[in-house]
Design a protein around this motif. Structure first.
Motif, short mmCIF file in Angstrom:
data_model
loop_
_atom_site.label_atom_id
_atom_site.label_comp_id
_atom_site.label_asym_id
_atom_site.label_seq_id
_atom_site.Cartn_x
_atom_site.Cartn_y
_atom_site.Cartn_z
N TYR A 160 3.61 4.20 6.67
CA TYR A 160 2.59 3.80 7.65
C TYR A 160 2.73 2.33 8.02
O TYR A 160 2.52 1.94 9.16
CB TYR A 160 1.18 4.05 7.08
CG TYR A 160 0.63 2.89 6.30
CD1 TYR A 160 0.93 2.72 4.95
CD2 TYR A 160 -0.13 1.91 6.93
CE1 TYR A 160 0.48 1.62 4.24
CE2 TYR A 160 -0.60 0.80 6.22
CZ TYR A 160 -0.29 0.66 4.88
OH TYR A 160 -0.72 -0.43 4.19
N ARG A 161 3.04 1.48 7.03
CA ARG A 161 3.09 0.04 7.28
C ARG A 161 4.22 -0.30 8.25
O ARG A 161 4.07 -1.12 9.15
CB ARG A 161 3.27 -0.72 5.96
CG ARG A 161 2.96 -2.21 6.06
CD ARG A 161 3.81 -3.02 5.09
NE ARG A 161 5.23 -2.77 5.31
CZ ARG A 161 5.97 -3.40 6.23
NH1 ARG A 161 5.44 -4.33 6.99
NH2 ARG A 161 7.26 -3.09 6.39
N LEU A 162 5.34 0.38 8.05
CA LEU A 162 6.47 0.15 8.93
C LEU A 162 6.16 0.67 10.34
O LEU A 162 6.51 0.04 11.34
CB LEU A 162 7.71 0.86 8.36
CG LEU A 162 9.02 0.64 9.09
CD1 LEU A 162 9.41 -0.84 9.09
CD2 LEU A 162 10.16 1.47 8.44
N MET A 163 5.50 1.84 10.39
CA MET A 163 5.09 2.37 11.70
C MET A 163 4.19 1.37 12.40
O MET A 163 4.31 1.12 13.60
CB MET A 163 4.34 3.70 11.52
CG MET A 163 5.20 4.82 10.96
SD MET A 163 4.21 6.25 10.48
CE MET A 163 3.87 6.98 12.09
N ALA A 164 3.26 0.82 11.63
CA ALA A 164 2.32 -0.16 12.19
C ALA A 164 3.08 -1.39 12.68
O ALA A 164 2.77 -1.94 13.74
CB ALA A 164 1.29 -0.54 11.14
N GLU A 165 4.07 -1.78 11.90
CA GLU A 165 4.86 -2.96 12.28
C GLU A 165 5.57 -2.71 13.62
O GLU A 165 5.56 -3.54 14.52
CB GLU A 165 5.87 -3.29 11.17
CG GLU A 165 6.72 -4.51 11.47
CD GLU A 165 7.72 -4.84 10.35
OE1 GLU A 165 7.53 -4.36 9.21
OE2 GLU A 165 8.69 -5.56 10.65
N LYS B 194 4.27 -13.33 17.93
CA LYS B 194 3.69 -13.40 16.58
C LYS B 194 4.41 -12.41 15.66
O LYS B 194 4.64 -11.27 16.03
CB LYS B 194 2.20 -13.06 16.64
CG LYS B 194 1.36 -14.12 17.33
CD LYS B 194 0.88 -15.15 16.31
CE LYS B 194 0.24 -16.35 16.96
NZ LYS B 194 -0.81 -16.02 17.91
N LYS B 195 4.71 -12.88 14.45
CA LYS B 195 5.51 -12.05 13.54
C LYS B 195 4.62 -11.22 12.61
O LYS B 195 3.51 -11.63 12.24
CB LYS B 195 6.44 -12.94 12.70
CG LYS B 195 7.56 -13.60 13.50
CD LYS B 195 8.66 -12.59 13.84
CE LYS B 195 9.66 -13.13 14.85
NZ LYS B 195 9.18 -13.10 16.26
N CYS B 196 5.15 -10.11 12.19
CA CYS B 196 4.46 -9.24 11.24
C CYS B 196 4.37 -9.91 9.87
O CYS B 196 5.32 -10.50 9.40
CB CYS B 196 5.23 -7.93 11.11
SG CYS B 196 4.51 -6.81 9.91
N GLN B 197 3.19 -9.79 9.24
CA GLN B 197 3.03 -10.40 7.90
C GLN B 197 2.62 -9.38 6.86
O GLN B 197 2.38 -9.72 5.70
CB GLN B 197 1.93 -11.47 7.95
CG GLN B 197 2.13 -12.53 9.01
CD GLN B 197 0.93 -13.45 9.08
OE1 GLN B 197 0.71 -14.27 8.21
NE2 GLN B 197 0.13 -13.27 10.12
N THR B 198 2.52 -8.13 7.26
CA THR B 198 1.92 -7.15 6.35
C THR B 198 2.77 -6.82 5.14
O THR B 198 2.28 -6.23 4.19
CB THR B 198 1.59 -5.84 7.09
OG1 THR B 198 2.80 -5.34 7.68
CG2 THR B 198 0.53 -6.06 8.16
N MET B 199 4.05 -7.18 5.18
CA MET B 199 4.87 -6.89 4.00
C MET B 199 4.61 -7.90 2.88
O MET B 199 5.00 -7.68 1.74
CB MET B 199 6.37 -6.81 4.34
CG MET B 199 7.02 -8.10 4.79
SD MET B 199 6.51 -8.55 6.47
CE MET B 199 7.70 -7.65 7.46
#
Lengths: 416, 539
Positions: free
Chosen positions: B361-366, B380-385
């Motif tokens: 899911y996190r990658l999909m969201a990214e 803006k860069k992804c920070q969720t990882m």
């Protein structure tokens, strides 16, 4: 050990049957595994609230003719059922249990969620309403602080929708402190134990005096009288107002008290109550039961001339369901359940659940059947019987009491 | 936070449709990037496939042989979730076992494929496997250990929603899409209907994301395009206690009922796979045949399942995107599908994120958030990882509990397990708040109040998803009524709450009757006597 009659099951049906036999001079033993359906009693006995096809019933005896021949009431027959209904109050009075209501007519009760539901007779301290509305104009509904199994908001909303003015209030009693400290102790029976002390009850009454205002009546959770009934009358007297108890979510204080009274009555009449024991290892000689074993007695056999199976249904472990069949647990008797399990359920939780109607097959005298043949000295009583849906029809207590009467009378007449 | 000349309350940078894990994850990702986010969900969060799966923290090993790309995505996400969602994850490891009926030669190929996807796969002696996991079928001829785990999907979704809100996102549950607001070939916003208030509202944003899972099919149709989706039903059974501590899989090509996952106090066997029509996806029922199959196959993994009480049966619908006409759906890639409808269909301002799975899911969201940013012209860069979810910001349950209570009780630790470092917000001042609503899952009055006040709980089923009320062995017997009382008080609506209680009991029953025998039936008989009998509730 030898008895005249051994009854397996110490719930309503087993106790009533044992008491009737014992009072008539038969030497009886009851083997009881422990809790019974009485522990989640509504505080009322139901006779027949609606017909199997869903018609509301006002006069249960008049509706008996509409029932299928396999229904326990049909086997008893209208004439005997009428006599039994007239006798029932006196029978329970003998054990100190006072029933209120008209034995020939249904009334109504207020449920824990505030619904009005048909019922028959009320146990001590409860009252039967004549109609499905509250007879009072202004009602105070009181709960004990922190008690989650009684919901004043539900009851108030329901009564208000029918025109009664309701106020709700909470009783704060420091004596409840100790049980409140343990997060799972605020349950009906524990509260009843605290209120059992008269000074606590008096204190509660004192607080209610200040709350009552101009209310005509007070509704209270049924958490009074674990050992002895009578709290309602005392509170009414002290407050000078009508008081009515409303059942709580289980455990049921009134149900437990009633069971204890029946047990005490049975023992006082000379019966042997084997508490916390489970029947097993039945021995048969052809179509005749010769003895049973029990978990506690091990090798010692329990023997009698006749046996009564009053083990209840699934919850009480009289019956067990497997994916494709339903078995009776002590004798392996024939049951009336279809093997296709899709037929057991209604997909609506509140619909008529057919599995509840399943039970053992019996002849017209409630003699049990195994492998197609009748067993001559084994009878069934109560919710182990097939042929009726006790929940849907609202005939659980009636079936338990009247089938127990009937079986006891058959045994007595055969040994007269 | 206003990025693109937004002036009004009903204008956003991005609108996300769908409150499953993909939508929740996308909302969080976008919010962390500073976008003004609106998420609309027609039911509660995590009501679709998100909450209706194994809760398996895939190592990716299951896909290693058939789909290296998915396998690689899984193991990478697996390692990330262990860091950012520690309060939702249990590190159990998993075994891929070979039974006498399976081909042991498959094992070598399996291990090699795992290794090439970056998944640590270690062949262990069957005897050692039995010692480590005594519930496993004793006749196993082979075992491979992989870094599988379990994940609580409700908790994970809730944590993503909480963080999105902490970063300014507006989340509207029970809010259904009526139509898209279009100008020519551009999606300008959405017209929605609030199912609780009955109100219709309009919201605007330059980009709208379809994260509707299997319902994304219908959402795309409303926008004037088609996604060729493949609704693949998967049925599962939950058992009343935790039979295994290590995830058990079959070491063979993926098939029916070959994964047994321990989670909290229970374990879950699944799944089946069958195509279902779109008009059934809102009301999945588990058939007797599916139950029988799950039981037969499940007992091959762990024989004790045959005699373990089943709590309930449930089914979800995988939002697979079909590539060919595969009747079983097993051979369709579980891969992520991101559709930019501008390049694909000429519809501007609209993207769909689908396919994939809970695990990714996190990658999909990214991916989705990257696509949104690209459309908005920001970088803006992804920070969720890297940034842990709320609840996972500090150490384990013990530390969290001890920070709040000098001597935490078992039930307080259970609360801490569910809410992680957010447990400080659960009222526990006095005895009324610490008294238990649900004894099976040890849920206190305080925790219920917290969920009602802070976690968007509108009814008992929502409450169950946030707190586990009614998920235990009794399946809501008495706790349902207690919790209903608290909800009635909080919402000041007894009549609505009585109906809610009935819906909750029916929802529980739906999962019980397919497995209604033995103790499950005993318990149900009791529940039905209490609610239909003592309480007199009717249809």
């Amino acid at each position: 050990m030898k008895f005249d009659t051994i009854i397996i099951g110490g719930g309503l049906s087993g106790l009533v049957c044992g008491l009737r036999l014992q009072r008539a001079g038969r030497k009886c033993a009851i083997v009881s595994a422990g809790q019974s359906a009485m522990h989640f009693s509504s505080g009322y006995f139901d006779f027949l609230d609606r017909t199997p096809d869903g018609k509301d019933v006002s006069a249960p005896l008049d509706a008996v003719d509409l029932l299928d021949k396999e229904h326990p009431y049909s086997k008893i027959g209208k004439a005997r059922l009428t006599a039994y209904a007239e006798e029932v109050k006196e029978f329970f009075k003998g054990c100190g249990i006072m029933l209120e209501g008209d034995p020939c007519r249904n009334g109504f009760r207020i449920t824990p969620t505030g619904n009005f539901k048909r019922t028959w007779l009320a146990l001590d301290d409860f009252s039967v309403f004549e109609t499905d509305t509250c007879p009072w104009n202004k009602v105070l509904i009181v709960n004990i602080e922190g008690f989650l199994d009684f919901n004043t908001a539900f009851i108030a909303q329901s009564l208000e929708s029918k025109g009664t003015v309701c106020t709700t209030s909470i009783l704060r009693l420091e004596e409840m402190e100790r049980i409140r400290k343990n997060p799972s102790e605020m349950r009906a029976v524990n509260i009843a134990r605290v209120l059992e002390r008269r000074e606590v009850e008096d204190k509660a009454v004192g607080l209610m005096k200040d709350m009552a205002g101009d209310a005509d009546a007070i509704l209270l959770p049924a958490v009074f009288g674990l050992k002895e009934a009578g709290a309602r009358t005392r509170i009414e007297k002290a407050l000078g107002k009508k008081v009515s108890f409303v059942a709580t979510m289980p455990p049921s204080v009134a149900g437990i008290r009633t069971q204890m009274k029946l047990k005490a009555g049975f023992e006082a009449a000379g019966g042997v109550f084997l508490q916390g024991d489970t029947a097993c290892g039945a021995e048969m000689d052809g179509s005749h039961v010769t003895g049973i074993g029990s978990v506690n007695f091990g090798d010692i056999r329990l023997e009698a001339d006749s046996y009564v199976l009053a083990t209840g249904s699934f919850f009480s472990k009289g019956l067990t369901a497997a994916p494709g069949h339903i078995v009776e647990n002590v004798f392996g008797l024939d049951t009336d359940a279809p093997s296709e399990r899709k037929k057991w359920y209604c997909t609506d939780f509140f619909g008529r659940q057919d599995y509840i109607s399943y039970g053992v097959k019996t002849d017209s005298s409630f003699r049990c059947i195994k492998g197609g043949g009748t067993i001559d000295n084994l009878y069934a009583a109560g919710s182990i019987l097939g042929g009726c849906n006790a929940l849907y029809e609202g005939c659980g207590a009636g079936t338990a009491i009247f089938s127990a009467f009937s079986v006891a009378d058959t045994i007595l007449s055969e040994n007269a | 936070m206003v990025q693109h000349g937004i002036k009004n309350d009903n204008e956003f940078d991005v609108i996300i449709i769908g409150g499953g894990i993909t939508g929740a994850g996308t909302a969080r990702d976008c919010a962390l990037r500073g976008l003004k986010v609106l998420l609309v969900e027609r039911n509660d969060i995590a009501t679709g496939a998100t909450g209706r799966n194994h809760g398996l923290l895939h190592s990716g090993a299951r896909y290693a042989v058939t789909d290296q790309e998915s396998a690689r995505e899984c193991i990478e996400e697996n390692m990330i979730l262990r860091k950012i969602a520690r309060h939702c994850v249990e590190e159990t490891d998993g075994f891929f076992i070979t039974l006498p009926e399976d081909d042991l030669d498959y094992q070598a190929k399996f291990v090699q494929s795992c290794n090439s996807a970056g998944i640590k796969a270690e062949i262990i002696d069957p005897k050692e496997a039995i010692r480590l996991e005594p519930s496993v079928n004793p006749s196993i001829t082979g075992a491979v250990r992989v870094p599988d785990g379990s994940v609580d999907p409700f908790r994970l979704t809730s944590a993503n929603i909480t963080d999105a809100k902490l970063h300014g996102a507006k989340v509207m549950v029970y809010t259904e899409l009526i139509s898209f607001i279009k100008e020519g070939d551009t999606v300008r916003g959405v017209k929605v209907h609030n199912r609780i208030t009955g109100e219709d509202m309009e919201f605007y944003a330059p980009v709208t994301v379809n994260a509707g899972g299997i319902w994304g099919h219908a959402i795309a149709e409303k926008a004037g395009t088609t996604i060729n989706m493949f609704p693949a039903k998967g049925a599962l059974l939950i058992f009343g206690h935790r039979v295994n501590n290590i995830v058990l899989n079959r070491c063979r090509k993926p098939a029916n009922a070959d994964i047994l996952v321990p989670g909290d106090t229970v374990c879950v066997i699944g799944t089946t796979s069958s195509r279902v029509p779109f008009d059934e996806v809102d009301d999945m029922k588990v058939t007797p045949d599916e139950v029988d199959l799950l039981l037969t196959e499940g007992a091959k993994l762990a024989p004790a399942l045959a005699s373990t009480r089943i709590l309930r049966a449930y089914a979800g619908v995988r939002p697979l995107v079909s590539a060919d006409n595969d009747p079983s759906g097993r051979n369709i890639s579980r891969g992520i599908v991101l559709l930019d409808h501008e390049t694909r269909d000429g519809i501007k301002g609209f993207i769909s994120i689908t396919g994939g799975k809970l695990m990714t899911y996190r990658l999909m969201a990214e991916w989705a958030a990257d696509a949104v940013c690209k459309k908005l012209g920001t970088d803006k860069k992804c920070q969720t990882m890297d940034i842990p979810l709320p609840g996972s910001k500090s150490e384990g349950v013990e530390e969290i509990s001890r920070k709040i209570w000098a001597h935490p009780t078992a039930s307080q630790k259970a609360t801490a397990g569910r809410h992680g470092d957010l447990t400080v917000r659960v009222p526990s001042e006095d005895e009324l708040d610490t008294s238990l609503v649900c004894e099976c899952e040890e849920v206190s009055v305080g925790e219920v109040k917290y969920a009602i006040n802070e976690l968007d709980v509108h009814n008992l089923v929502d409450l169950r998803r946030r707190t586990r009320v009614g998920m235990g062995t009794c399946q809501g017997e008495l706790c349902a009524c207690r919790a209903a009382g608290l909800l009635a008080r909080a919402r000041n609506c007894a009549e609505g709450e009585r109906n809610d209680l009935k819906r909750f009991l029916n929802e529980r029953w739906k999962g019980i009757y397919p497995v209604g025998w033995g103790d499950a039936l005993r318990e149900s008989e009791y529940s039905q006597w209490v609610y239909s009998g003592v309480c007199g509730l009717e249809k």
